[in-house]
Design an enzyme around this catalytic site. Structure first.
Site, PDB file in Angstrom:
ATOM      1  N   GLU A  25      -1.731 -15.455  -3.243  1.00  0.00           N
ATOM      2  CA  GLU A  25      -1.048 -14.466  -4.271  1.00  0.00           C
ATOM      3  C   GLU A  25      -0.556 -15.019  -5.418  1.00  0.00           C
ATOM      4  OE1 GLU A  25       0.194 -11.779  -5.615  1.00  0.00           O
ATOM      5  OE2 GLU A  25      -0.804 -11.157  -3.930  1.00  0.00           O
ATOM      6  N   GLN A  42       0.902  -1.322  -0.003  1.00  0.00           N
ATOM      7  CA  GLN A  42       0.237  -0.382  -0.225  1.00  0.00           C
ATOM      8  C   GLN A  42       1.020   1.653   0.242  1.00  0.00           C
ATOM      9  OE1 GLN A  42      -2.820   0.262  -0.257  1.00  0.00           O
ATOM     10  NE2 GLN A  42      -4.227  -1.200   0.301  1.00  0.00           N
ATOM     11  N   CYS A  71     -10.046  -1.006  -3.734  1.00  0.00           N
ATOM     12  CA  CYS A  71      -9.194  -0.229  -4.361  1.00  0.00           C
ATOM     13  C   CYS A  71     -10.510   1.135  -5.602  1.00  0.00           C
ATOM     14  CB  CYS A  71      -8.234  -0.351  -4.396  1.00  0.00           C
ATOM     15  SG  CYS A  71      -7.678  -1.612  -5.800  1.00  0.00           S
ATOM     16  N   ASP A 131      -8.556  -8.459  -0.547  1.00  0.00           N
ATOM     17  CA  ASP A 131      -8.646  -7.100  -1.541  1.00  0.00           C
ATOM     18  C   ASP A 131      -7.669  -7.645  -2.893  1.00  0.00           C
ATOM     19  OD1 ASP A 131      -6.966  -4.488  -1.190  1.00  0.00           O
ATOM     20  OD2 ASP A 131      -5.134  -4.700   0.243  1.00  0.00           O
TER      21      ASP A 131
END
Length: 695
Positions: A405, A355, A619, A591
């Site tokens: 991931e 971030q 986002c 996320d």
């Protein structure tokens, strides 16, 4: 429909190619050939007068040099500065910015309610949350406000500067004044951009000064050729408790510089000579500043694609390696910086996601953990975990974390981060979420059908509540999960598409239900470089499972770590699956990137009845709306087959989501419970949104 665009160097080549294509149909199908439409900026140049010359057939200007700017671009960009392009809300007081963003988030949530209402099957009653939305102004749930950023100016720890020519034709490192699709390629220096730190501006100026004497050309977005492409500055800050908000930049202790180039048709000797000059210029520039600027590592990214968005496996060339880092391995293993969140130390490689607003991210993760209702009986799935920041910051509050991931270097960072912080109850899996989520849920929780059948059986025997969260695992269930774990591991190894590697960082002795390993709060007491070297080539099992000191790990441990996929790994999976049965609470925190979650991931999370709570960090509000529609829309008993839609190209993300809900298998929908905006990007129109879904 498949479309290909081909550019030819001459009319003769074009004529010959058209003839060949017409005479050789593909699979019996006719290939349609037509002239491609010019880009909008090419039309402007072709139709109007171009400064210092006449436009050619393809819209280029032979009399305009690489350093000059066309008249239409000057008109389009002259009234806009880099400050306007990058920070469009900078003219507003910060409190007004927060109100503006809160209002925007409310409108997006109302759009979610409207689209969810449209997506509900006609024969199914509307869910209660849609009826109650009228009482709160059309919102699906209460918008509880907006969390402000602790830092308003100079907050970005990563700045990607474009390389190009200014409106005056000067070689410039900064920000583009508009979109390339609009024909704007002019770049302006990052002066007066309040989100950029002073350190980043100084390094951009150093690189700009170097380019003035470089013999290699700048990258041309129009012609897709050149050498120097992009310049990135990444900053690492001291631990959070040492940061003084009034003097934030003085707390920047590490800096990584990434120079993106394109080495196509460039002499290797000349390129090496330029790199040596660049390193000298940056190192001397940093040392001669007052006070001297931190400089930890310099790395070159050799990217040959058209867009500057390079893939994660793009070749890296280290020019300056951090002092004391004697790691062996790939280039990205040698170049990294460190940052801190919640007193944890995070290792960051050049391409790993982190971030950009560190202190605001700490507030974001704390909020997500509070809403997830975590405890020592919680099994947390961290989907799209990046370098493991969310899972690791919350690891001390849960029994176990399973992170997913696709970026291999980010997973390597996550292992390293777990090790240097002494966190032992985390496991990270490398692979695309849509490829591994189903097998992981089955491995730890059993198949959805198994639990649905058990629930129906229990409802006949006694009056068990449908919302029971406790995971009751019988011996047969554990055996089934053990066998499925074997199959899943083998199945993941056989996926050549993304080279998924299942990496473990927790073991049977670490998962003890009531006794959870707490996070080491002393960030400065991290292991030495030898431990960091261990994590690079091992899966972390030896150093994280055994109770012996990590500094006593021998090279045998490294060899053991390389065999993550052998039978011992499978046996460890079986233990992990069995240990997961004791967790009474299963939570997912997602996320995702701007495109949102893949439909396969949405379906897997919704279909498994044991996932009762989901925290979505977004986002991009558009993708949040689309994903929320699929998560929260009721399904009918008879699902429609997805026959496709010829108008999908013109449909919005929400419209596509409504179409997908028609083919969603019958399952219990989630309910939106809470929403909160978090401002990670002051002075811009962007804002993070956190939503809690329960069922």
């Amino acid at each position: 429909m498949t479309v290909g665009f081909v550019t030819f160097e001459s009319v003769e080549q074009l004529t010959h190619a058209v003839q060949v294509l017409k005479e050789n149909p593909s699979g019996g199908k006719e290939i349609k050939i037509s002239d491609a439409n010019r880009r909008s900026h090419q039309k402007v140049r072709a139709e109007g007068h171009v400064a210092n010359g006449t436009a050619t057939e393809n819209g280029s200007n032979p009399a305009t040099t690489a350093g000059e700017t066309s008249a239409p671009e000057v008109v389009a960009s002259s009234k806009k500065s880099a400050r306007d392009a990058v920070t469009p809300l900078a003219h507003m007081p910060y409190n007004d910015q927060l109100e503006h963003k809160k209002h925007s988030m409310a409108q997006i949530l109302k759009r979610l309610t409207r689209n969810a209402r449209k997506a509900c099957p006609p024969a199914i009653p509307l869910p209660n949350w849609i009826f109650k939305s009228k009482e709160i102004g059309g919102l699906p749930c209460k918008l509880e406000g907006i969390l402000e950023s602790p830092i308003v100016d100079g907050y970005r720890n990563k700045c990607e500067f474009s390389v190009g020519y200014s409106l005056e034709g000067k070689k410039t490192v900064g920000f583009m004044l508009g979109n390339f699709r609009e024909g704007v390629t002019a770049v302006e220096e990052p002066v007066n951009c309040p989100n950029v730190s002073e350190i980043s501006c100084k390094y951009a100026q150093m690189f700009q000064d170097f380019l003035q004497s470089s013999s290699l050309p700048l990258w041309s977005r129009v012609d897709n050729c050149g050498f120097w492409r992009q310049f990135t500055v990444r900053e690492g800050r001291c631990p959070a408790e040492a940061v003084v908000l009034q003097h934030v930049e003085s707390q920047i202790s590490e800096v990584m510089l990434i120079v993106q180039v394109c080495s196509t048709d460039v002499d290797e000797a000349l390129m090496k000579e330029e790199f040596d000059k660049l390193s000298t210029a940056l190192i001397q520039g940093a040392s001669t500043c007052s006070p001297p600027l931190p400089l930890t590592t310099i790395v070159v990214q050799d990217h040959k694609g058209i867009s500057n968005a390079a893939p994660a496996d793009c070749p890296l060339i280290p020019l300056l390696v951090p002092k004391g880092d004697q790691l062996e391995g790939r280039a990205e293993d040698k170049t990294r910086i460190h940052d801190h969140i919640s007193n944890l130390k995070f290792s960051i490689s050049p391409t790993a996601f982190f971030q950009v607003n560190t202190l605001a991210a700490e507030r974001l993760y704390t909020l997500a953990g509070d809403w997830a209702n975590l405890n020592s009986d919680t099994l947390l799935f961290d989907v799209c975990c990046g370098t493991g920041t969310i899972g690791l910051t919350l690891a001390h509050r849960v029994g176990m974390v399973v992170g997913i991931e696709m970026n291999e270097s980010a997973v390597s960072d996550a292992h390293r981060n777990a090790l240097i912080n002494g966190i032992k109850n985390c496991r990270f899996v490398c692979g695309k979420a849509e490829d591994v989520i189903g097998s992981l849920l089955t491995e730890y929780l059993g198949s959805p059908q198994q639990h649905i059948a058990a629930s129906e059986s229990n409802s006949v025997i006694n009056d068990t509540s449908k919302n029971e969260d406790t995971i009751n695992c019988t011996e047969s269930d554990v055996e089934n999960m053990d066998s499925s774990a074997e199959k899943n591991d083998n199945g993941e190894n056989e996926q050549p598409r993304d080279g998924s590697v299942d990496l473990h960082t927790c073991g049977d002795e670490d998962i003890k239900g009531d006794s959870v390993d707490r996070v080491n709060k002393e960030a400065d007491s991290s292991p030495d470089e030898h431990i960091e070297a261990v994590v690079e080539q091992s899966c972390g099992e030896a150093s994280l499972i055994n109770d012996e000191p990590t500094d006593a790990i021998s090279t045998d441990s490294l060899e053991h770590g390389k065999t993550c996929q052998d039978s011992s790994s499978i046996q460890n999976n079986n233990v992990l699956a069995a240990s997961a049965c004791q967790f009474k609470n299963v939570v997912a925190i997602v996320d995702p990137p701007r495109v949102g979650l893949h439909p396969t991931v949405i379906k897997a999370l919704r279909m498994h009845p044991l996932i009762r709570r989901l925290v979505y960090i977004s986002c991009n509000p558009d993708s949040l709306v689309a994903n929320a529609i699929e998560l929260c829309t009721p399904t009918s008993e008879k699902q429609e087959k997805n026959k496709g839609n010829r108008g999908w190209r013109s449909m919005s993300a929400a419209g596509l989501a409504r179409q997908r809900t028609k083919s969603m298998p019958n399952s219990e929908p989630f309910i939106p419970k809470r929403a909160m905006a978090v401002d990670l990007f002051p002075h811009t129109s962007h804002c993070e949104m956190v939503m809690l879904f329960e069922r």
